[in-house]
Every structure is written in C-alpha cells, then in structure tokens.
Enzyme design. Sequence first.
Site, PDB file in Angstrom:
ATOM      1  N   ARG A  96       0.833  -1.204   0.000  1.00 14.19           N
ATOM      2  CA  ARG A  96       0.000   0.000   0.000  1.00 14.19           C
ATOM      3  C   ARG A  96       0.869   1.256   0.000  1.00 14.19           C
ATOM      4  NH1 ARG A  96       0.173   3.841   2.952  1.00 14.19           N
ATOM      5  NH2 ARG A  96       0.045   2.609   4.855  1.00 14.19           N
ATOM      6  N   SER A  97       2.016   1.231   0.676  1.00 17.41           N
ATOM      7  CA  SER A  97       2.910   2.388   0.684  1.00 17.41           C
ATOM      8  C   SER A  97       3.414   2.707  -0.719  1.00 17.41           C
ATOM      9  CB  SER A  97       4.105   2.131   1.613  1.00 17.41           C
ATOM     10  OG  SER A  97       3.694   2.063   2.958  1.00 17.41           O
ATOM     11  N   PHE A 135       8.703  11.150  -2.928  1.00 15.31           N
ATOM     12  CA  PHE A 135       8.268  12.415  -2.347  1.00 15.31           C
ATOM     13  C   PHE A 135       9.254  12.790  -1.252  1.00 15.31           C
ATOM     14  CE2 PHE A 135       5.586  14.828   0.672  1.00 15.31           C
ATOM     15  CZ  PHE A 135       4.910  15.709  -0.170  1.00 15.31           C
ATOM     16  N   GLY A 136      10.014  13.844  -1.470  1.00 14.52           N
ATOM     17  CA  GLY A 136      11.073  14.221  -0.540  1.00 14.52           C
ATOM     18  C   GLY A 136      10.699  15.391   0.343  1.00 14.52           C
ATOM     19  N   LEU A 137      10.179  15.114   1.520  1.00 11.28           N
ATOM     20  CA  LEU A 137       9.859  16.161   2.500  1.00 11.28           C
ATOM     21  C   LEU A 137      10.629  15.947   3.799  1.00 11.28           C
ATOM     22  CD1 LEU A 137       8.157  18.628   3.380  1.00 11.28           C
ATOM     23  CD2 LEU A 137       6.402  17.004   4.163  1.00 11.28           C
ATOM     24  N   SER A 144       8.247  15.882  12.106  1.00  8.06           N
ATOM     25  CA  SER A 144       6.991  16.507  12.492  1.00  8.06           C
ATOM     26  C   SER A 144       7.002  18.016  12.289  1.00  8.06           C
ATOM     27  CB  SER A 144       6.671  16.200  13.965  1.00  8.06           C
ATOM     28  OG  SER A 144       6.474  14.811  14.152  1.00  8.06           O
ATOM     29  N   ARG A 254      -2.630  10.203   4.006  1.00  4.93           N
ATOM     30  CA  ARG A 254      -3.250   9.813   5.280  1.00  4.93           C
ATOM     31  C   ARG A 254      -4.628   9.219   5.057  1.00  4.93           C
ATOM     32  NH1 ARG A 254      -1.441  15.600   7.777  1.00  4.93           N
ATOM     33  NH2 ARG A 254       0.656  14.999   8.453  1.00  4.93           N
ATOM     34  N   GLU A 374       3.482   9.812   7.959  1.00  5.98           N
ATOM     35  CA  GLU A 374       2.364  10.684   7.565  1.00  5.98           C
ATOM     36  C   GLU A 374       1.735  11.348   8.795  1.00  5.98           C
ATOM     37  OE1 GLU A 374       2.735  10.814   4.645  1.00  5.98           O
ATOM     38  OE2 GLU A 374       3.029   8.865   3.732  1.00  5.98           O
ATOM     39  N   THR A 376       2.777  11.599  13.184  1.00  5.84           N
ATOM     40  CA  THR A 376       2.750  10.719  14.354  1.00  5.84           C
ATOM     41  C   THR A 376       1.405  10.818  15.067  1.00  5.84           C
ATOM     42  OG1 THR A 376       3.576  12.422  15.862  1.00  5.84           O
ATOM     43  CG2 THR A 376       5.234  11.098  14.679  1.00  5.84           C
TER      44      THR A 376
END
Length: 395
Positions: A96-97, A135-137, A144, A254, A374, A376
């Site tokens: 799913r990821s 996706f690089g965040l 967080s 999410r 996605e 905590t």
Amino acid sequence: MSTAQTVAQLFALDPLLEPEELAIRDTVRQFGVDRLRPHIADWFEEGRLPVRELAAELGSLGALGMHLDGYGCPGMSASAYGVACMELEAVDSGIRSLVSVQGSLAMFSIHRWGSEEQKQEWLPRMATGEALGCFGLTEPDFGSNPAGMRTNAKRDGDDWVLNGTKMWITNGSVADVAVVWAQTDLADSPAGIRGFVVPTDTPGFSAPEIHKKLSLRASVTSELVLDDVRLPASAMLPDAAGLRGPLTALGEARFGIIFGSMGAARDCLETAIAYAQSREVFDKPLAGYQITQTKIADMALEVGKGHLLAYHLGRLKDRGEITPEQVSTGKLNNVREAIAIARECRTILGANGITLEYPVIRHANNLESVLTYEGTSEVHQLTIGKALTGEGAFR
C-alpha cells in the site's frame, strides 16, 4: 451449531459500498490472493520488493493515481481508492505504501500543483507504472516540523541549485522522478518553501537505500542526497507556495492509511479466528473458550467501527467536505486500533504468531511504521485538540 459470520456480515458493511467500489475491492483482493500473498512473506524476510514489476501490474490494474482525473489516470472516487488501499494493506503495508507514495504524494503533487508541461511529461507514465515517483519532504532532523527543513534551493541565473538531504523516502532508490521540497528566498512563499520536480538522473542526485529495517521490509526505503543539483526554472511546481503544497499531499496519503490500516487489522483478525477454530487446547478448539471469544469480539468491534469511520470519511471526501482534522481523526483511531489488534491476535496464535508462516507479526511490525509516518499519533492528537479547543499546543 450456528454458522460463523465475518465482521463484514456482522456490521453489514458491503451494502454501504457502491457496485463499482465492490468491484474494485474484489479485483484488488483477487490480485492480492493470486500475485502478492504467495510471495509477501519471502519478500519481507529478504527485505526486498520487485517494485518495477509490481508497479507495471498495479498500473494495468488502474491502482496508480486512481483518484486523479485525466493524463491517463482512472478518475475513480476517493472511496474506491480507499477500498483498494484496504485490500493492498490487507496483504502488506509496504505494498500500500508503494501505491500511496506513487499516487497520493508524487502524482498528486504534480497533478495539483504542477505546470501543464510537468503533468504531460510525468503523469501518463506514472499512471501505467512505467515511471516511478517519490516524495522528498522528511529530513533526518525534521519530521513533524517540516517548516524547519534545511534542504535549500538557490537561484543561479535562470536555474535553481538544490542542496540537502531527505530521509525515510519510500521508492527513493528506484524512482525516476522525485518531488522535492526546499527552502528558497522567494518572497511569495510562506517560510520560503517550494516544490521541485527532480528527474533522478540529474547530476548530483543520489538515493542510497536504507537497510536493516525491522518494519516495512517489503518496501524500498531510501535517503535522498542533493549535492548541487542544477535544475531549470521550469522544474519548480508553479502553484505550490509554502507548506500548503506538501501538507495537502500528506492529507491524501493519510486518507489512504485510514482504509489501509483496517485492511491489516482485518487480515490479522481473520487469521486469528481461523487459527482458533482449528487449534485444539485441552481437547477443545481454542475458539470455544470464553477468553478467546472475548478477545475476538472486542477486536471485531474495533475492526467494524474502523471500517464505518473509513467509509464515512470516504463519502465526505467524495463530496469535497472532508477537513484535515477529520483525516487526523481517522488516521489516529484506525492505526492505533490496528496495531493493538495485531498484537492481541498474536497472543491467540501463541508461538506460531511470531513466525512468517502467519501474517500477524509482519502486520504488527509494519504498523509500527504506519503509526508514525504521515504524521505521528501525537501530531494528530494535537491537531484534534486544536480543533476542539481552539488552542494550538504544538510548541
């Protein structure tokens, strides 16, 4: 003797889905049975996943960017996407990821914030699985609190030059394109943050894979290193200024987790029930003992309620009415309950519960990651708390 029911029958869940959603659910479930379940324990144990091969198959199934419109994307409802995520995560969170990062993070960012040229270049190939995205965040020191990111993009003539490091990036080392978020000095961007579409064959870009994981082992996880990565001005996502861009994409991912985590929980519960029915203890099926039935009943309640919450939020999203606080509510509840269910099911299986012959410990280990990525649980608690009290407590 009465006939045993499933949780879906107990809660009358199927009538809550539209015929198209039921068809998608059944198609993805059968794909899991035929293509994924025979191999997933070995992939997990070996710490690998044939991402490119599976991406092509998932693309032909219509599972990549399935809730996006145009550019070769199926344009299905959010609820249809949700039930697909549920069936994929019933097999493994890593599967799913793969789909979430491809469709809800990388493709969504380009679809929502990109130029027409960027959309035409990448989305049709990503929808078929020919091209893979990441996706690089998140950074090593900023998860967080993404506003504190150190990755930066500086102008040099008409170009942008990117430097920095991203961490825990699904699909990173197999991706053809990375959507990377960086600090800039642009006055029109809150906190200066902008997104860039980075072909991974650009000089200075590397993505070393992260090994020795005990969770999401059937998933490619990488670091992204940007060392003077030079990009043309056209590489910037033109319509994403500030954190709104990446946070909107995270909301999409999410949403898939709300459904997906209940797939993992359901698979654990069904495994535990089947085991309890066949395992004899003191000359009697384990399922015939009161304490076992109490555990099963309590877990069934949470699986059923989690499905109802997911379906309700899916309808809200289909109507364009869902809020970030509601997404946080779904993610917090369903993942928290799913990991508790996985652990409880392990107790029913006893020593057999720690082997890969059964999926329970694998789901439990995977859900340890799902619990914190996605957003905590603590971040979602504070999001809900702010919505209810009107007071922000993040700092």
